[in-house]
Design a protein around this motif. Structure first.
Motif, PDB file in Angstrom:
ATOM      1  N   PHE A  41     -15.306   1.208  46.699  1.00 44.43           N
ATOM      2  CA  PHE A  41     -14.630   0.288  45.780  1.00 44.43           C
ATOM      3  C   PHE A  41     -13.698  -0.579  46.601  1.00 44.43           C
ATOM      4  CE2 PHE A  41     -15.493   4.088  43.220  1.00 44.43           C
ATOM      5  CZ  PHE A  41     -16.109   3.522  42.116  1.00 44.43           C
ATOM      6  N   PHE A  42     -13.373  -1.764  46.094  1.00 39.75           N
ATOM      7  CA  PHE A  42     -12.390  -2.569  46.829  1.00 39.75           C
ATOM      8  C   PHE A  42     -11.318  -3.106  45.887  1.00 39.75           C
ATOM      9  CE2 PHE A  42     -14.529  -6.582  45.729  1.00 39.75           C
ATOM     10  CZ  PHE A  42     -15.823  -6.143  45.494  1.00 39.75           C
TER      11      PHE A  42
ATOM     12  N   GLU B 187      -2.950  -0.872  47.089  1.00 40.02           N
ATOM     13  CA  GLU B 187      -2.744   0.320  47.904  1.00 40.02           C
ATOM     14  C   GLU B 187      -2.617   1.568  47.038  1.00 40.02           C
ATOM     15  OE1 GLU B 187       0.553   0.014  50.666  1.00 40.02           O
ATOM     16  OE2 GLU B 187      -0.376  -1.811  51.496  1.00 40.02           O
ATOM     17  N   HIS B 188      -1.820   1.402  45.973  1.00 36.19           N
ATOM     18  CA  HIS B 188      -1.600   2.512  45.062  1.00 36.19           C
ATOM     19  C   HIS B 188      -2.916   2.969  44.436  1.00 36.19           C
ATOM     20  CE1 HIS B 188       0.297   5.011  42.094  1.00 36.19           C
ATOM     21  NE2 HIS B 188      -0.244   4.303  41.095  1.00 36.19           N
ATOM     22  N   LEU B 189      -3.681   2.000  43.933  1.00 40.57           N
ATOM     23  CA  LEU B 189      -4.941   2.333  43.276  1.00 40.57           C
ATOM     24  C   LEU B 189      -5.917   2.973  44.259  1.00 40.57           C
ATOM     25  CD1 LEU B 189      -5.563  -0.737  40.956  1.00 40.57           C
ATOM     26  CD2 LEU B 189      -5.132   1.617  40.250  1.00 40.57           C
ATOM     27  N   SER B 190      -5.981   2.431  45.484  1.00 43.09           N
ATOM     28  CA  SER B 190      -6.949   2.963  46.442  1.00 43.09           C
ATOM     29  C   SER B 190      -6.574   4.391  46.841  1.00 43.09           C
ATOM     30  CB  SER B 190      -7.051   2.060  47.668  1.00 43.09           C
ATOM     31  OG  SER B 190      -5.824   2.034  48.358  1.00 43.09           O
TER      32      SER B 190
ATOM     33  N   LEU C  78      -9.543 -11.419  42.684  1.00 40.98           N
ATOM     34  CA  LEU C  78      -8.714 -10.365  43.254  1.00 40.98           C
ATOM     35  C   LEU C  78      -7.505 -10.982  43.938  1.00 40.98           C
ATOM     36  CD1 LEU C  78     -11.306  -7.860  44.755  1.00 40.98           C
ATOM     37  CD2 LEU C  78      -9.646  -7.400  42.952  1.00 40.98           C
ATOM     38  N   LYS C  79      -7.763 -12.077  44.629  1.00 40.99           N
ATOM     39  CA  LYS C  79      -6.693 -12.744  45.356  1.00 40.99           C
ATOM     40  C   LYS C  79      -5.644 -13.285  44.395  1.00 40.99           C
ATOM     41  CE  LYS C  79      -8.038 -14.580  49.391  1.00 40.99           C
ATOM     42  NZ  LYS C  79      -8.762 -15.613  50.161  1.00 40.99           N
ATOM     43  N   THR C  80      -6.094 -13.810  43.257  1.00 34.87           N
ATOM     44  CA  THR C  80      -5.161 -14.436  42.317  1.00 34.87           C
ATOM     45  C   THR C  80      -4.695 -13.454  41.250  1.00 34.87           C
ATOM     46  OG1 THR C  80      -7.021 -15.190  40.994  1.00 34.87           O
ATOM     47  CG2 THR C  80      -6.134 -16.736  42.598  1.00 34.87           C
ATOM     48  N   ASN C  81      -4.959 -12.175  41.475  1.00 33.80           N
ATOM     49  CA  ASN C  81      -4.475 -11.143  40.557  1.00 33.80           C
ATOM     50  C   ASN C  81      -5.087 -11.262  39.161  1.00 33.80           C
ATOM     51  OD1 ASN C  81      -3.041  -8.893  39.876  1.00 33.80           O
ATOM     52  ND2 ASN C  81      -1.196 -10.017  39.293  1.00 33.80           N
ATOM     53  N   ALA C  82      -6.305 -11.808  39.081  1.00 36.71           N
ATOM     54  CA  ALA C  82      -6.984 -11.849  37.795  1.00 36.71           C
ATOM     55  C   ALA C  82      -7.886 -10.622  37.634  1.00 36.71           C
ATOM     56  CB  ALA C  82      -7.806 -13.127  37.664  1.00 36.71           C
ATOM     57  N   LEU C  83      -8.074  -9.880  38.716  1.00 36.32           N
ATOM     58  CA  LEU C  83      -8.847  -8.629  38.677  1.00 36.32           C
ATOM     59  C   LEU C  83      -8.083  -7.583  39.481  1.00 36.32           C
ATOM     60  CD1 LEU C  83     -12.544  -9.722  39.386  1.00 36.32           C
ATOM     61  CD2 LEU C  83     -11.634  -8.866  37.229  1.00 36.32           C
ATOM     62  N   ASP C  84      -8.372  -6.300  39.199  1.00 38.93           N
ATOM     63  CA  ASP C  84      -7.714  -5.237  39.943  1.00 38.93           C
ATOM     64  C   ASP C  84      -8.639  -4.566  40.938  1.00 38.93           C
ATOM     65  OD1 ASP C  84      -5.178  -5.347  38.528  1.00 38.93           O
ATOM     66  OD2 ASP C  84      -6.347  -4.648  36.804  1.00 38.93           O
ATOM     67  N   VAL C  85      -9.912  -4.497  40.552  1.00 40.21           N
ATOM     68  CA  VAL C  85     -10.835  -3.754  41.407  1.00 40.21           C
ATOM     69  C   VAL C  85     -12.226  -4.384  41.341  1.00 40.21           C
ATOM     70  CG1 VAL C  85     -11.229  -2.135  39.523  1.00 40.21           C
ATOM     71  CG2 VAL C  85     -11.857  -1.463  41.831  1.00 40.21           C
ATOM     72  N   GLY C  86     -12.925  -4.321  42.482  1.00 42.20           N
ATOM     73  CA  GLY C  86     -14.283  -4.845  42.522  1.00 42.20           C
ATOM     74  C   GLY C  86     -15.273  -3.751  42.825  1.00 42.20           C
ATOM     75  N   VAL C  87     -16.409  -3.777  42.119  1.00 40.93           N
ATOM     76  CA  VAL C  87     -17.499  -2.862  42.457  1.00 40.93           C
ATOM     77  C   VAL C  87     -18.784  -3.657  42.425  1.00 40.93           C
ATOM     78  CG1 VAL C  87     -16.355  -0.882  41.421  1.00 40.93           C
ATOM     79  CG2 VAL C  87     -18.023  -2.120  40.098  1.00 40.93           C
ATOM     80  N   ASN C  88     -19.538  -3.566  43.485  1.00 39.30           N
ATOM     81  CA  ASN C  88     -20.800  -4.294  43.468  1.00 39.30           C
ATOM     82  C   ASN C  88     -21.761  -3.728  44.494  1.00 39.30           C
ATOM     83  OD1 ASN C  88     -22.026  -6.305  41.952  1.00 39.30           O
ATOM     84  ND2 ASN C  88     -22.088  -7.643  43.749  1.00 39.30           N
TER      85      ASN C  88
END
Lengths: 367, 501
Positions: free
Chosen positions: B111-112, B120-123, B220-230
């Motif tokens: 996940f990223f 950092e917290h989420l990861s 992700l950069k603009t804080n419109a998403l928290d996590v990416g999965v692909n």
């Protein structure tokens, strides 16, 4: 209360450096039917378009029943309800039927109800013979019919004065008659009218007054009989007789004869003179100026040649003014030249009088 | 008539399809690959590995498994390089491919997250979670389910989540079977189930947004998403901008080539593909949804832009200096830019920080673009009305304003509306790009189906036919509209209604 309907005072119109109207002052009275004639570009249309302020004046004043319509706060929309205008290109509204074209303004502006507007339109349409066309669209009508509808559209507003801006100029010749007949009919009913026109016969027939416009204003005005048969001023006369004028001046013994002869030729061709007439004019120019006058006058030569061609009788008058001592060309000893001159001219007149900077004046007709 | 046209259209498409299948370059060993054309995901671990092993090959950059298959079938590439899991998914779907026995490398998936404190917290939480379920054997069971079992078992349903610790925004392109993909319009797959379990464990709720990969990185950069999965591999180069979790799966990198033994009847193949595209997983519903969205983004901007264009034009005529300057500048600016660029600017820049549905952005963008176009046409149209028309109305005593509204504007409109068919058709063609801003229109739906079935021909054919029908409908309805507004088609009796003739 004075008895004029419109008074024009020192009217001037300029477009940058071009000044079509320099200083016009005139009174237009109730019931006048005025035709405005004159060469193109002399401000005839501009003049009547200023009477309903479609064109703004550069300076001067226009009074309509004592009210200054050039005043900046004057209600032009109200003025225009009383001053009807008919355009060269009809300008009917293409998306509307004939009847809608006619009743739109009285209903919207005068609060006329539809039935009244329709009844009035019907009477007027019958008068111009187009009642059967009430549901037609403008593009289904001939030019003459469109112009008659445009006249009805102006008349239904019951205007105090009607302005016609070359009402028949855009028409096919076969349709001019029907529109002129309608205008004549209205003129008889006593409506004040100003008509810019190129048709002199028409102007003569319907008008009570004629304005001849030239040189930045009303150059001459008068009753039709005066303007058409006894004009007082030179340009009016030339215009009425439909004279075409060519002026040539010789100021040196070494002048370019070929170029001058060419001027005569071009003038002749442009005005559709007969080839024979052109040749004779050139011959006379050559014989009189080159053969007789030039050797006599030498270095001090000053000759002015004026050719006036009249479309009416297909003949040309030639005026030759020259300097030097009093001298009639018929006294010269060149028999060959004289014989040629007599053979090709008529009404040869000579007078010696100091006028316009020349002492000798010669006048004759070539036909 | 229309039937015959459709028939002709499908014949042409079929011809193109058959023409596309040609040109073979057999690959049986690594040695053959040195001079081959190889398909790779741009910027991926596969690309980096492939280039290390086959430096002299020619590389083509493709962004989905579907595109790999279609390029392979069309002979545009000789092989492509992906993870073994991808390959297995293809085989599961009955795609005619085979892979070289020897893997070239190994890759790890993770996940990223945003590269900040939240990320950092989420990861950290995620890493802890992964360690726990690895220990408990749950992770292996999940892998077994998604990577080895048959299709029926690959089922997942989102858990009931209260989200006491907040809601996480998950972004995915949903085109990486079996990690994350669309089934019956729902996002599903190994990574999604894994993430779902993580949320259960740590008290989160989550939402899923389907975007292309660049869109995910941007959001992700603009804080419109928290996590990416692909199905994303861990790459050193990506660590500058992203935080990766510990790997949750490790896979072989394999070389996939055509199955040279394939021998399927052409018509059976078409039939199978048709069933696959429409019937399987009720994919026709996706198409229907796409049609709905496409119609929406044709009809609404058409109406709005007409109103907008007329209003702007009427204000423009008043000659307010600042307003006109702004409008002129906008026209000059926007006319030179491709619609897609403008759309992306609206989506990512102007509305970048606002949580707003892509469809609304599309409607706003198209309304403005087409509205300005309408304004320009009207402005040009005014010049074609003879000056005498305004003069005639004013000479009758109408004010300039009245004259314009009553007599001139109807004529301008009359001249404008014949452009309408072109404008609306242009819209329809223009709408196919909205997939870039996460709007699931018809074209985008076809793309998603393509990514799932690895077949381009049938979805594109279906979409073409639908667009064709839509265009016919538009022509017909705008034609009727034109007829309706033409004053010359009025009933002549109605003109003098209520008047005694």
């Amino acid at each position: 209360m004075s008895n004029y309907l419109i008074r024009v005072e020192h009217l001037r119109k300029a477009y940058g450096d071009v000044v079509p109207l320099k200083d016009v002052s005139v009174d237009i009275n109730c019931g006048d039917v005025i035709s405005i004639i004159g060469p193109s570009g002399t401000g005839k249309s501009t003049f009547i378009r200023m009477l309903n302020q479609m064109e703004k004046v550069t300076s001067g004043k226009i009074f309509f029943r004592d009210e200054d319509i050039t005043a900046p706060d004057y209600r032009l929309d109200l003025l225009r309800q009383k001053v009807g205008m008919i355009f060269q290109s009809f300008n009917l509204f293409p998306q509307m039927t004939v009847i809608e074209n006619i009743i739109a303004a009285p209903m919207a502006l005068k609060g006329m109800d539809k039935q009244t507007a329709y009844d009035k339109a019907k009477a007027l349409l019958k008068r111009v013979g187009l009642y059967e066309k009430i549901f037609a669209y403008p593009d289904e009508l001939s030019g003459g019919q469109q112009q008659r509808i445009a006249i009805v559209r102006a008349l239904i507003m019951e205007p105090d004065v009607l302005l016609f801006d070359e009402p028949t100029s855009a028409l096919d010749p076969t349709m001019v008659g029907e529109v002129e007949a309608v205008i004549k009919n209205i003129a008889k009913s006593g409506v004040t009218m100003l008509i810019v026109t190129h048709s002199m016969e028409f102007a003569e027939k319907i008008s009570t007054r004629i304005f001849y416009m030239d040189e930045g204003g009303i150059y001459e005005e008068g009753k039709p009989a005066q303007i058409f048969y006894n004009p007082k001023r030179e340009k009016t006369r030339q215009f009425i007789k439909r004279l075409k004028v060519l002026e040539l001046e010789i100021n040196s013994p070494h002048f370019d004869f070929i170029a001058y002869a060419n001027h005569i030729d071009i003038f002749g061709v442009k005005n559709e003179l007969a080839k024979k007439l052109i040749n004779r004019l050139t011959l006379m120019f050559e014989e009189i100026c080159l053969t007789i006058l030039l050797p006599r006058l030498g270095d001090t030569v000053k000759i002015k040649v004026t050719i006036e061609y009249s479309e009416h009788d297909n003949s040309a008058e030639m005026f030759i003014d020259y300097n030097g001592e009093e001298f009639n060309i018929e006294d010269c000893d060149d028999d060959v030249a004289l014989r040629l001159i007599h053979k090709n001219t008529s009404q040869l007149e000579y007078r010696a009088e100091d006028e316009g900077g020349f002492l000798n004046h010669l006048k004759f007709t070539v036909s | 008539m229309a039937m015959r046209k459709i028939l002709l259209l499908s014949l042409i498409v079929t011809a193109i399809f058959i023409a596309g299948c040609s040109d073979e370059h057999k690959i049986t060993s690594f040695a053959d690959l040195q001079s081959a054309r190889i398909g790779v995901y741009p910027g991926s671990a596969y690309e980096i590995n492939a280039k290390k092993f086959f430096p002299n090959a020619e590389y083509l950059y493709l962004d989905s498994l579907g595109n790999f298959i279609q390029s392979l079938e069309a002979g545009k590439i000789d092989a492509f390089i992906v993870g073994r899991s991808h390959y297995n998914a293809l085989k599961d779907r009955g795609v005619k491919v085979q892979c070289l026995d020897q893997p070239i490398e190994e890759v790890s998936f993770a996940f990223f997250f945003q590269k900040n404190l939240v990320g950092e917290h989420l990861s950290e939480q995620m890493n802890r979670f992964l360690k726990e379920i690895e220990k408990s054997g749950e992770l292996d069971a999940l892998k077994q389910k998604w990577f080895r079992a048959d299709a029926e078992q690959k089922y997942f349903k989102k858990s009931e989540l209260i989200g006491e610790n907040g809601t996480l925004r998950l972004g995915t392109s949903a085109n990486a079977v079996p990690f994350v993909y669309l089934e019956r319009g729902e996002v599903t797959g190994y990574e999604v189930e894994l993430f779902d379990k993580f949320c259960v464990e740590y008290g989160y709720n989550y939402t899923v947004a389907v975007k292309n990969f660049q869109g995910i990185l941007f959001d992700l950069k603009t804080n419109a998403l928290d996590v990416g999965v692909n199905g994303t591999e861990i790459l050193d180069s990506r660590k500058h901008t992203l935080i990766f979790s510990e790997p949750h799966y490790t896979d072989d990198v394999v070389v996939v080539v055509r199955d040279y033994n394939e021998d399927e009847n052409f018509f059976t193949a078409i039939k199978n593909k048709l069933v696959d595209t429409l019937v399987e997983e009720d994919r026709w519903q996706m198409i229907l949804e796409g049609v709905g969205v496409t119609i929406l983004i044709i009809v609404l901007p058409t109406i709005f832009s007409t109103i907008f264009g007329f209003v702007v034009y009427l204000i423009y005529r008043k000659q307010y200096k600042l307003f006109n300057k702004v409008i002129d500048a906008l026209c000059t600016l926007l006319i030179g830019l491709p619609t897609i660029v403008i759309l992306l600017i609206f989506y990512y820049v102007i509305f970048g920080s606002v949580d707003i549905n892509g469809i609304i952005v599309v409607i706003i963008t198209f309304t403005i673009l087409s509205g300005l176009n309408t304004m320009l046409i009207l402005k040009g149209g005014e010049k074609t009305i003879p000056k005498g028309q305004l003069e005639a109305a004013m000479a009758l005593g109408f004010s300039e304003r009245q004259a314009f509204i009553k007599f001139i504007l109807p004529q301008i409109a009359q001249n404008f509306f014949p452009h309408y068919q072109n404008i609306v058709l242009g819209f329809m063609r223009g709408t196919a790009i909205v997939g870039y801003v996460s709007v699931q229109d018809l074209t985008r739906m076809a793309d998603l189906i393509r990514a799932r079935t690895f077949d381009a021909f049938i979805p594109l054919l279906i979409v073409s036919v639908i667009y064709f029908i839509l265009s016919r409908l538009i022509m017909k309805s705008t034609g009727l509209f034109l007829k309706y507004i033409n004053p010359k088609n009025r009933n002549r009796e109605d003109i003098l209604k209520g008047v005694k003739l």
